[in-house]
Design a protein around this motif. Structure first.
Motif, short mmCIF file in Angstrom:
data_model
loop_
_atom_site.label_atom_id
_atom_site.label_comp_id
_atom_site.label_asym_id
_atom_site.label_seq_id
_atom_site.Cartn_x
_atom_site.Cartn_y
_atom_site.Cartn_z
N ALA A 1 -55.37 62.91 14.08
CA ALA A 1 -54.01 62.71 14.61
C ALA A 1 -53.06 62.20 13.53
O ALA A 1 -51.89 62.56 13.51
CB ALA A 1 -54.06 61.73 15.78
N LYS A 2 -53.58 61.37 12.62
CA LYS A 2 -52.74 60.83 11.55
C LYS A 2 -52.30 61.92 10.57
O LYS A 2 -51.15 61.96 10.14
CB LYS A 2 -53.50 59.73 10.82
N CYS A 3 -53.21 62.83 10.25
CA CYS A 3 -52.91 63.89 9.29
C CYS A 3 -52.15 65.06 9.92
O CYS A 3 -51.65 65.92 9.20
CB CYS A 3 -54.20 64.41 8.66
N GLU A 4 -52.06 65.10 11.23
CA GLU A 4 -51.35 66.18 11.90
C GLU A 4 -49.85 66.16 11.55
O GLU A 4 -49.20 67.20 11.50
CB GLU A 4 -51.53 66.07 13.41
N LYS A 5 -49.33 64.98 11.24
CA LYS A 5 -47.93 64.85 10.85
C LYS A 5 -47.68 65.43 9.46
O LYS A 5 -46.56 65.82 9.13
CB LYS A 5 -47.52 63.38 10.87
N LYS A 6 -48.71 65.48 8.62
CA LYS A 6 -48.57 65.96 7.24
C LYS A 6 -48.60 67.48 7.13
O LYS A 6 -48.31 68.01 6.06
CB LYS A 6 -49.70 65.40 6.38
N LEU A 7 -48.97 68.17 8.19
CA LEU A 7 -49.07 69.62 8.13
C LEU A 7 -47.72 70.24 7.79
O LEU A 7 -46.69 69.82 8.30
CB LEU A 7 -49.59 70.18 9.46
N GLY A 8 -47.73 71.25 6.95
CA GLY A 8 -46.50 71.91 6.55
C GLY A 8 -45.96 72.82 7.63
O GLY A 8 -46.61 73.11 8.63
N PRO B 1 -48.92 80.17 -0.73
CA PRO B 1 -49.51 79.50 0.44
C PRO B 1 -50.86 78.85 0.15
O PRO B 1 -51.23 77.90 0.80
CB PRO B 1 -49.64 80.63 1.45
N TYR B 2 -51.60 79.36 -0.81
CA TYR B 2 -52.94 78.82 -1.05
C TYR B 2 -52.99 77.84 -2.21
O TYR B 2 -53.93 77.11 -2.36
CB TYR B 2 -53.94 79.94 -1.26
N LYS C 1 -66.11 75.20 -2.61
CA LYS C 1 -65.18 75.62 -3.68
C LYS C 1 -64.29 76.80 -3.28
O LYS C 1 -63.77 77.49 -4.12
CB LYS C 1 -65.94 75.98 -4.96
N GLN C 2 -64.09 77.02 -2.00
CA GLN C 2 -63.19 78.05 -1.51
C GLN C 2 -61.77 77.51 -1.51
O GLN C 2 -61.56 76.33 -1.29
CB GLN C 2 -63.59 78.44 -0.08
N GLN C 3 -60.76 78.37 -1.78
CA GLN C 3 -59.38 77.91 -1.77
C GLN C 3 -58.97 77.52 -0.37
O GLN C 3 -59.32 78.18 0.61
CB GLN C 3 -58.45 79.00 -2.27
N VAL C 4 -58.24 76.41 -0.26
CA VAL C 4 -57.78 75.92 1.03
C VAL C 4 -56.25 75.89 1.05
O VAL C 4 -55.61 75.80 0.02
CB VAL C 4 -58.34 74.52 1.36
N HIS C 5 -55.68 75.95 2.26
CA HIS C 5 -54.24 75.87 2.39
C HIS C 5 -53.84 74.42 2.62
O HIS C 5 -54.68 73.55 2.79
CB HIS C 5 -53.77 76.74 3.56
N GLN C 6 -52.56 74.16 2.58
CA GLN C 6 -51.99 72.81 2.72
C GLN C 6 -52.53 71.93 1.60
O GLN C 6 -52.81 72.41 0.52
CB GLN C 6 -52.32 72.23 4.10
N CYS D 1 -62.18 65.40 9.27
CA CYS D 1 -60.79 65.86 9.12
C CYS D 1 -60.69 66.63 7.81
O CYS D 1 -61.21 66.19 6.77
CB CYS D 1 -59.85 64.66 9.10
N ALA D 2 -60.04 67.78 7.82
CA ALA D 2 -59.96 68.61 6.62
C ALA D 2 -59.10 67.98 5.54
O ALA D 2 -59.31 68.23 4.36
CB ALA D 2 -59.41 69.99 6.99
N MET D 3 -58.14 67.14 5.92
CA MET D 3 -57.23 66.56 4.94
C MET D 3 -57.72 65.24 4.35
O MET D 3 -57.66 65.04 3.15
CB MET D 3 -55.85 66.39 5.55
#
Length: 96
Positions: A4-11, A48-49, A58-63, A78-80
């Motif tokens: 929930a905390k990192c949801e605000k950081k999403l682009g 975007p990536y 080691k796969q490219q991630v978004h955000q 959490c992914a972030m």
């Protein structure tokens, strides 16, 4: 999956401006140059990536994430930020 905390950081999703007044993709507001060579102005393009990669696979991630979606879900983090979000102890998962 993010906490929930990192949801605000999403682009935000980038889409063309709908209205002409104040739009960055029109000639009137100074956003776009006439006869602009796109190959020369390529360095200003949005990617975007980006350059971030997953810590595990080691796969490219978004955000600005540490983990890709697959690794974050399989670990239950959490992914972030990497904070534990989900208990996957009783889940039956495979790497395939």
């Amino acid at each position: 999956m993010v906490c929930a905390k990192c949801e605000k950081k999403l682009g935000k999703v980038i889409v063309p401006d709908k209205w002409k007044e104040g739009a960055s993709n029109t000639n009137e507001s100074g956003g776009r140059k006439i006869n602009e060579n796109k190959l020369l102005s390529k360095k200003n393009r949005w990617t975007p990536y980006g350059n971030t990669k997953c810590i595990i696979c080691k796969q490219q991630v978004h955000q600005d994430a540490k983990y890709c979606h697959t690794c974050a879900y399989s670990k239950g983090v959490c992914a972030m930020c990497g904070k534990q979000v989900l208990d996957t102890k009783l889940y039956k998962q495979s790497n395939v």
